[in-house]
Motif scaffolding. Structure first.
Motif, PDB file in Angstrom:
ATOM      1  N   ARG A 112      -7.508   0.630  -6.688  1.00 38.35           N
ATOM      2  CA  ARG A 112      -6.909  -0.381  -5.815  1.00 38.35           C
ATOM      3  C   ARG A 112      -6.921  -1.748  -6.491  1.00 38.35           C
ATOM      4  O   ARG A 112      -5.941  -2.486  -6.493  1.00 38.35           O
ATOM      5  N   GLU A 113      -8.059  -2.078  -7.096  1.00 40.13           N
ATOM      6  CA  GLU A 113      -8.196  -3.391  -7.716  1.00 40.13           C
ATOM      7  C   GLU A 113      -7.345  -3.494  -8.976  1.00 40.13           C
ATOM      8  O   GLU A 113      -6.803  -4.551  -9.289  1.00 40.13           O
ATOM      9  N   ALA A 132      -3.916  -4.421  -7.911  1.00 38.34           N
ATOM     10  CA  ALA A 132      -3.829  -5.845  -7.554  1.00 38.34           C
ATOM     11  C   ALA A 132      -3.747  -6.685  -8.827  1.00 38.34           C
ATOM     12  O   ALA A 132      -2.948  -7.624  -8.933  1.00 38.34           O
ATOM     13  N   ILE A 163       3.694  -2.613  -1.356  1.00 37.05           N
ATOM     14  CA  ILE A 163       2.563  -2.770  -0.439  1.00 37.05           C
ATOM     15  C   ILE A 163       2.464  -1.473   0.340  1.00 37.05           C
ATOM     16  O   ILE A 163       3.453  -1.018   0.897  1.00 37.05           O
ATOM     17  N   GLU A 176      -1.787   0.287   4.252  1.00 32.42           N
ATOM     18  CA  GLU A 176      -2.997  -0.485   4.522  1.00 32.42           C
ATOM     19  C   GLU A 176      -2.841  -1.964   4.137  1.00 32.42           C
ATOM     20  O   GLU A 176      -3.788  -2.742   4.256  1.00 32.42           O
ATOM     21  N   GLY A 177      -1.668  -2.307   3.640  1.00 27.56           N
ATOM     22  CA  GLY A 177      -1.462  -3.688   3.197  1.00 27.56           C
ATOM     23  C   GLY A 177      -1.984  -3.943   1.799  1.00 27.56           C
ATOM     24  O   GLY A 177      -2.067  -5.084   1.347  1.00 27.56           O
ATOM     25  N   ASP A 178      -2.373  -2.885   1.097  1.00 26.30           N
ATOM     26  CA  ASP A 178      -2.857  -3.039  -0.282  1.00 26.30           C
ATOM     27  C   ASP A 178      -1.678  -3.158  -1.243  1.00 26.30           C
ATOM     28  O   ASP A 178      -0.614  -2.589  -1.013  1.00 26.30           O
ATOM     29  N   ILE A 179      -1.927  -3.867  -2.338  1.00 31.78           N
ATOM     30  CA  ILE A 179      -0.924  -3.948  -3.406  1.00 31.78           C
ATOM     31  C   ILE A 179      -0.949  -2.634  -4.181  1.00 31.78           C
ATOM     32  O   ILE A 179      -2.015  -2.128  -4.520  1.00 31.78           O
ATOM     33  N   MET A 200     -13.781  -5.072  -9.069  1.00 35.18           N
ATOM     34  CA  MET A 200     -14.029  -3.935  -9.980  1.00 35.18           C
ATOM     35  C   MET A 200     -15.467  -3.946 -10.479  1.00 35.18           C
ATOM     36  O   MET A 200     -16.129  -2.902 -10.524  1.00 35.18           O
ATOM     37  N   GLN A 226      -2.891 -11.270   2.323  1.00 41.00           N
ATOM     38  CA  GLN A 226      -3.522 -10.090   2.930  1.00 41.00           C
ATOM     39  C   GLN A 226      -4.464 -10.466   4.066  1.00 41.00           C
ATOM     40  O   GLN A 226      -4.630  -9.701   5.012  1.00 41.00           O
ATOM     41  N   LYS A 234      -9.353  -8.895   9.283  1.00 39.51           N
ATOM     42  CA  LYS A 234      -9.427  -7.950   8.174  1.00 39.51           C
ATOM     43  C   LYS A 234     -10.751  -8.124   7.422  1.00 39.51           C
ATOM     44  O   LYS A 234     -11.371  -7.138   7.008  1.00 39.51           O
TER      45      LYS A 234
END
Lengths: 399, 399
Positions: free
Chosen positions: A64-65, A68, A139, A142-145, B83, B99, B120
Motif C-alpha cells: 500500500r505504501e 502511495a 484510488i 478504501e480510498g487508498d492510492i 514502510m 485522504q 479515518k
C-alpha cells in the motif's frame, strides 16, 4: 468538439526542457480546435529512483505504501507540464487520480481501472482548458492510492478515451510498432496497423511497447490506439480491429522474445500421482505465472515434466518443489529465451509451424520446448540463438 | 487512550537511514501505550529540488500547479516512514491530505487549515495503527491541492492535535527554543517554557523555528506544544499559556533578528498631501508587507518618511513609487538588520527600551529606525552591528 487523449511516456518528459518541447506540440494541436486530455508518465528514471528509496527502507516494502510512494512521480510530471502549457499562454489544469475519481479494484501494484468520474474533466474541457492527468494511478474502494503496474499510463489514457468517447494517441520514443524489435533486426518493417489480439499477444510476450491491459480495454470498447512519435511527419501504427484480413498473404505479423524465464524439469514422476497439480497449485498460489508446460511420454510408468517460470520466482518456487517432492530429480535450465511468432493469419494458414521448424533445424537452432495458441507459436530456445532466430524467421515470413 | 501528535522536520527524515531511526523511536513511544499520529515534512532538500524543477519550466510557475508539485515531497516521506514502521513489525498507515480531508481556504502557497475530517484517523488509531500524515498540505473548496507555506507541517500537527484532542510534540534538530539564536550567542539559555504571544512574536520576527500559524492555532485552542530533540534525554521547551508570570524578574524572553528587509526613505513630502497613503495602498495591494514606518517632524511643511519592506519586493515597490511620485528623493538603505526584543514582562516593566538604548549608545550601535508593540521593541541597525548587539543585549537581560 472531438476529444483526443494523448499519452506521453517517461523518456519524452525526462527533463524540463523536454516537457517544454511537448507543451509546444500540445498547443499546436490545440490550435486545430481539438479538446485535449494529456496523460503523462513519471519523468525519466523517477519511478526507479522512488523504488530505490523504498529499497533503502527494506527489501519488501509494504505494498500500500509503495503505491502511495510511486504515485508521486506522475503528479510531479503532470504539474510541470500544466505549468509549461500555462507558460505558453494556454489554459491548462493538472489532475491526480483522486481529483478525477479514477476508481480501481484489485491488488496494489497492478490495480485495474473500474471507472473514471469524467465530469470534472468535461467541465474543464468546456472551459477551454487542456487537461493533464497523472497516469499510472487510481484510488481503490478504501480510498487508498493504487498503481496500475509498469506502463500503466497507457491504460489510464485508453480508459479516459473510453470515458470521454475520444481517440487515443500514445507517444513514445519509437516511431510505431515493428514486426520485430528493430534493435535486434535492423531491416524490421514498421506496421501501419495491427489487430488488438496480435498486439496483446506481442505485449504479453515481451514486446515492451504497451501495457497489456490498455490493449484489452481498447479492444473491449473498440477504441483505436495510435502509437508513434510526437510532433513528427513519420506515420506510426494504429492498433485496431482489422476486418477481412488477407490472411493468406501474411500468416505472421510479428515476433516477440523474452529472456525473463527459466525452465524447470522434474524427472521420474509417477504418471498416476497428483503431485504435479499439487506443485502447480502451490506455486500458482504465490502468484507465480507458470507458462510453457510440456510432459514426456511415460516410460515404466514415469514421466518428466518441464515448465517455465519467471527468473525472479525461481528461488521461492524451488523451495516449494523441495517440500512437496521426494527423490525427484529437479533440473533448472537458465539458458532460456522465449521466442514467439504472432499472427491472426495462423488461424487459417497451415504450415506456419512447419516452416519455422525447418528454418530452425537447417540452422542448428535447438527447440527446447514449444507451446501454441490459435494465433501464436512460442518456442524456448537458447539465448545465444536468439538474434539468429529473429533474423531467420523475419526473412522467412517477410517481417 | 491519550493521543500524541508528533511532527518530524525535514532534516530528521533527510535519508532512509534517518527515517528508520525515527521509526525506532516512534515504536518505543508506541510501546508506552499511546495513540500516535506522526506528521512528516519532506525529506531534506526535496522541497528545494521540486522548486528548482519548477524554475526549469519558468520563472513564475502557476501557483495551483506549484502546490500540486510541492505536495509530493511529504507524500514520499510519509509513505517511507509507514514502510519503515511496518518493517519493524508495527502496524502503520500513511495518509495524504485528501485522504483525511484536510480542508483549506485562502491562497495557494499559504493556505489556512479550516478543518480536518478526523474519522479515518480515529478509526485507524482504534485499529491499533500508527497514523502517518503528509504535512504541509491540504485540499481547498475546489478540490485543488494547496500548501501551507514553509514550515506548514507544524500547523498540520497542531491542527491534528486540536481535532484529536491530543498533545503536540515538534521534533527538530535543535534541543528547544533559546532566548537567542545559539549560533549567534553561544551562551544563550534554553527556555523551559515560553508563552504563545512571545513565541508568535519571535517566529514572525525571524526566529525560523516554528510556523507562525501553528502557534496562533495552538494558542486559540490552548494546546501546549513541546519542541525538542527526538529520542533524547535533553529536555526541550513547552510553548503554552503562562499564568502569573513573574514579570519583574524577566522583562525580556528572547531576541530575534532578520536580515531580509531594506529601508526606503522618501524625502521632501508635503505633509498635507495624501501621497503616502496612496503609495502604501499600492504597495500593500501587491501583498508586500510594509513593516517599520517612521516619519520626521515637518520642516517647512515637508516631511521624510522611512519604511521597511522585504528585499525581494524592492524592485516592484520602487516601480510603484516612481509612478506615484514627482521629484521626491528616494533613498534605499540595504544595510538593515531588524533586531527585536520580545517579552510579556515588557507590559509592566518600564525602562526596558531605555536599558537597550543605553547599551547601544555606549557601544556605538546606531539605531536607524525603531518600532514597539506591547511586548516587543524592534530596531533597525546596521547588519555589521548584529552580533555585537545580540551579545550585549543578551548579557544585559541575562538571556
Amino acid at each position: 468538439m472531438s476529444v483526443v487523449v494523448q499519452k506521453y511516456g517517461g523518456s519524452s518528459v525526462g527533463t524540463t526542457e523536454k516537457i517544454k518541447k511537448i507543451a509546444q506540440s500540445i498547443i499546436k494541436r490545440k490550435d486545430k480546435d481539438t479538446d485535449l486530455v494529456i496523460v503523462v508518465s513519471a519523468m525519466g528514471d523517477t519511478t526507479d529512483d522512488l523504488l530505490s528509496l523504498s529499497k533503502g527502507i527494506g527489501e519488501e516494502p509494504d505494498k500500500r505504501e509503495l503505491d502511495a510512494l510511486l504515485s508521486t512521480g506522475e503528479i510531479i510530471s503532470s504539474a510541470l507540464l500544466a505549468m509549461a502549457i500555462k507558460g505558453l499562454g494556454y489554459d491548462a489544469i493538472s489532475y491526480t487520480a483522486y481529483q478525477i475519481g479514477i476508481k480501481t479494484s484489485g491488488q496494489y501494484g497492478k490495480a485495474l481501472i473500474e471507472d473514471i468520474h469524467g465530469n470534472k474533466i468535461k467541465k474543464s474541457l468546456k472551459d477551454g482548458k487542456i487537461v493533464i492527468v497523472a497516469g499510472f494511478q487510481g484510488i481503490n474502494g478504501e480510498g487508498d492510492i493504487t498503481t496500475l503496474g509498469r506502463g500503466g499510463s497507457d491504460t489510464t489514457a485508453v480508459a479516459l478515451a473510453v470515458k470521454l468517447n475520444g481517440r487515443c494517441e500514445i507517444y513514445t520514443d519509437v516511431s510505431g510498432i515493428y514486426s520485430v524489435d528493430p534493435r535486434a533486426y535492423s531491416e524490421a518493417k514498421k506496421l501501419d496497423e495491427i489487430e488488438y489480439e496480435e498486439m496483446l499477444e506481442l505485449a504479453s510476450l515481451g514486446a515492451q511497447i504497451m501495457h497489456s491491459r490498455s490493449i484489452e480495454l481498447a479492444q473491449k470498447y473498440g477504441i483505436p490506439i495510435y502509437v508513434g512519435l510526437s510532433d513528427s511527419d513519420i506515420k506510426g501504427t494504429v492498433i485496431k480491429e482489422v476486418k477481412n484480413v488477407n490472411m493468406e498473404s501474411k500468416p505472421v505479423t510479428g515476433i516477440a522474445t523474452s529472456d525473463d524465464d527459466v525452465a524447470v524439469t522434474l524427472k521420474n514422476i509417477p504418471k498416476d500421482v497428483n503431485i504435479l497439480s499439487t506443485i502447480f497449485e502451490a506455486i500458482g498460489s504465490k502468484r507465480v505465472n507458470i507458462d510453457m508446460i510440456s510432459q514426456s511420454s511415460p516410460v515404466d510408468g514415469m514421466v518428466s515434466v518441464s515448465f517455465t517460470i519467471p527468473k525472479e520466482s525461481l528461488k521461492d518456487s524451488l523451495k516449494i518443489i523441495e517440500k512437496l517432492t521426494v527423490d525427484n530429480k529437479v533440473i533448472v535450465d537458465e539458458d532460456i529465451t522465449k521466442f514467439s511468432m504472432v499472427g491472426l493469419g495462423m488461424k487459417t494458414t497451415s504450415g506456419v509451424a512447419a516452416r519455422m521448424f525447418k528454418v530452425f533445424s537447417e540452422n542448428d537452432i535447438e527447440i527446447k520446448m514449444i507451446t501454441t495458441s490459435e494465433i501464436r507459436i512460442t518456442c524456448a530456445i537458447k539465448t545465444s540463438d536468439k538474434l539468429k532466430a529473429i533474423k531467420l524467421v523475419a526473412k522467412e515470413f517477410n517481417l
